[in-house]
Write an enzyme that holds these catalytic residues in place. Structure first.
Site, short mmCIF file in Angstrom:
data_model
loop_
_atom_site.label_atom_id
_atom_site.label_comp_id
_atom_site.label_asym_id
_atom_site.label_seq_id
_atom_site.Cartn_x
_atom_site.Cartn_y
_atom_site.Cartn_z
N SER A 66 0.82 -1.22 0.00
CA SER A 66 0.00 0.00 0.00
C SER A 66 0.85 1.26 0.00
CB SER A 66 -0.91 0.02 1.23
OG SER A 66 -1.72 -1.14 1.26
N1 SAH Z 1 -0.27 -5.43 4.05
C1 SAH Z 1 0.43 -5.65 2.79
C2 SAH Z 1 -0.44 -5.26 1.61
C3 SAH Z 1 -0.84 -6.50 0.95
S1 SAH Z 1 -1.91 -6.42 -0.44
C4 SAH Z 1 1.76 -4.94 2.76
O1 SAH Z 1 2.09 -4.19 3.70
O2 SAH Z 1 2.52 -5.15 1.82
C5 SAH Z 1 -3.14 -7.56 0.13
C6 SAH Z 1 -2.71 -8.97 0.34
O3 SAH Z 1 -3.85 -9.69 0.79
C7 SAH Z 1 -2.21 -9.69 -0.91
O4 SAH Z 1 -0.91 -10.17 -0.69
C8 SAH Z 1 -3.22 -10.84 -1.09
O5 SAH Z 1 -2.65 -12.02 -1.59
C9 SAH Z 1 -3.72 -11.01 0.33
N2 SAH Z 1 -5.02 -11.67 0.47
C10 SAH Z 1 -6.14 -11.55 -0.28
N3 SAH Z 1 -7.13 -12.33 0.21
C11 SAH Z 1 -6.62 -12.97 1.30
C12 SAH Z 1 -7.15 -13.91 2.25
N4 SAH Z 1 -8.39 -14.37 2.21
N5 SAH Z 1 -6.32 -14.34 3.24
C13 SAH Z 1 -5.05 -13.89 3.34
N6 SAH Z 1 -4.50 -13.01 2.47
C14 SAH Z 1 -5.28 -12.55 1.47
#
Ligand code: SAH
Length: 220
Positions: A66
């Site tokens: 993000s």
């Molecule tokens: N917090 C992260 C941003 C990640 S983007 C950072 O600081 O980099 C969102 C993430 O959520 C992605 O990696 C995606 O694969 C994950 N995601 C989506 N659905 C999910 C689920 N049901 N359980 C776990 N992770 C999930």
């Protein structure tokens, strides 16, 4: 830029001043955490020159880290205190987990992509946060029942609704911040008290999809 020993601290100070303080981030612990965590370590070295800019970046598997402002904004909304147990859904790069660990929390983070989780684990080790962040691969919409209840829950991907499992794993007195929506999304703030659960709408946001049993069933 990619010089051994180059620590990007000036870029971080600039980021905090122009993107966070200049907007509405006032929580000094949050400002300090974003000034401390080496964000460039959580992105591909080819993107290091953009690591402190005001936008998200790709991290592989069609997912993103993000924008710094959103990480700060959600961290501020959570009102983290040292020693709190926090559940994060969507480990991604591990950057948000590191920020929460820097705020003194004990972090439990779930990611559905095993390769992202593994990469995040290595970076958290390298940056010194591994002992405060536990990682798990799986469907985060179901939470982490063995470790519940959590003082705080943060979801960093957007589902169509608030997952009931996560509300169930939030401690009384706890707060949860998550984006909800499909074509347009909004952050929601959930507060659980002895009287019940209160929900509030917050700012409009853009997140990748939360895919799982209590999220979108398909569609990455
Ligand atoms: N917090 C992260 C941003 C990640 S983007 C950072 O600081 O980099 C969102 C993430 O959520 C992605 O990696 C995606 O694969 C994950 N995601 C989506 N659905 C999910 C689920 N049901 N359980 C776990 N992770 C999930």
């Amino acid at each position: 830029m990619n010089l051994p020993g180059f620590d990007f601290s000036l870029q971080r100070q600039d980021m905090v001043r122009t993107q966070l303080r200049a907007r509405d981030i006032t929580d000094t612990a949050v400002l300090r955490a974003l000034e401390t965590v080496p964000r460039h370590e959580f992105v591909d070295p080819v993107d290091w020159d953009e690591a402190y800019e005001d936008h998200p970046l790709g991290i592989g598997c069609r997912q993103t880290i993000s924008q710094p402002y959103i990480v700060a904004y959600m961290s501020q909304l959570l009102r983290v205190e040292p020693g709190m147990k926090i559940l994060e859904i969507g480990t991604g790069s591990g950057y948000q987990s590191a920020v929460l660990a820097e705020l003194g929390a004990e972090v439990f983070s779930v990611e559905r992509h095993a390769d992202l989780s593994e990469k995040a684990g290595k970076v958290l080790l390298k940056t010194g946060y591994a002992d405060k962040v536990k990682l798990k691969v799986g469907d985060g919409t179901l939470g982490w029942p063995e470790e519940a209840p959590f003082d705080r829950i943060i979801v960093t991907a957007a589902g169509p609704k608030i997952p009931d499992s996560l509300v169930g794993q939030l401690a009384v007195g706890g707060r949860m911040v998550l984006p909800v929506g499909s074509t347009s999304q909004r952050l929601r703030l959930i507060e659980k008290t002895a009287e019940g659960v209160r929900e509030e709408n917050d700012i409009a946001v853009v997140f990748v999809k939360l895919i799982g049993k209590e999220g979108f069933l398909t569609g990455e």
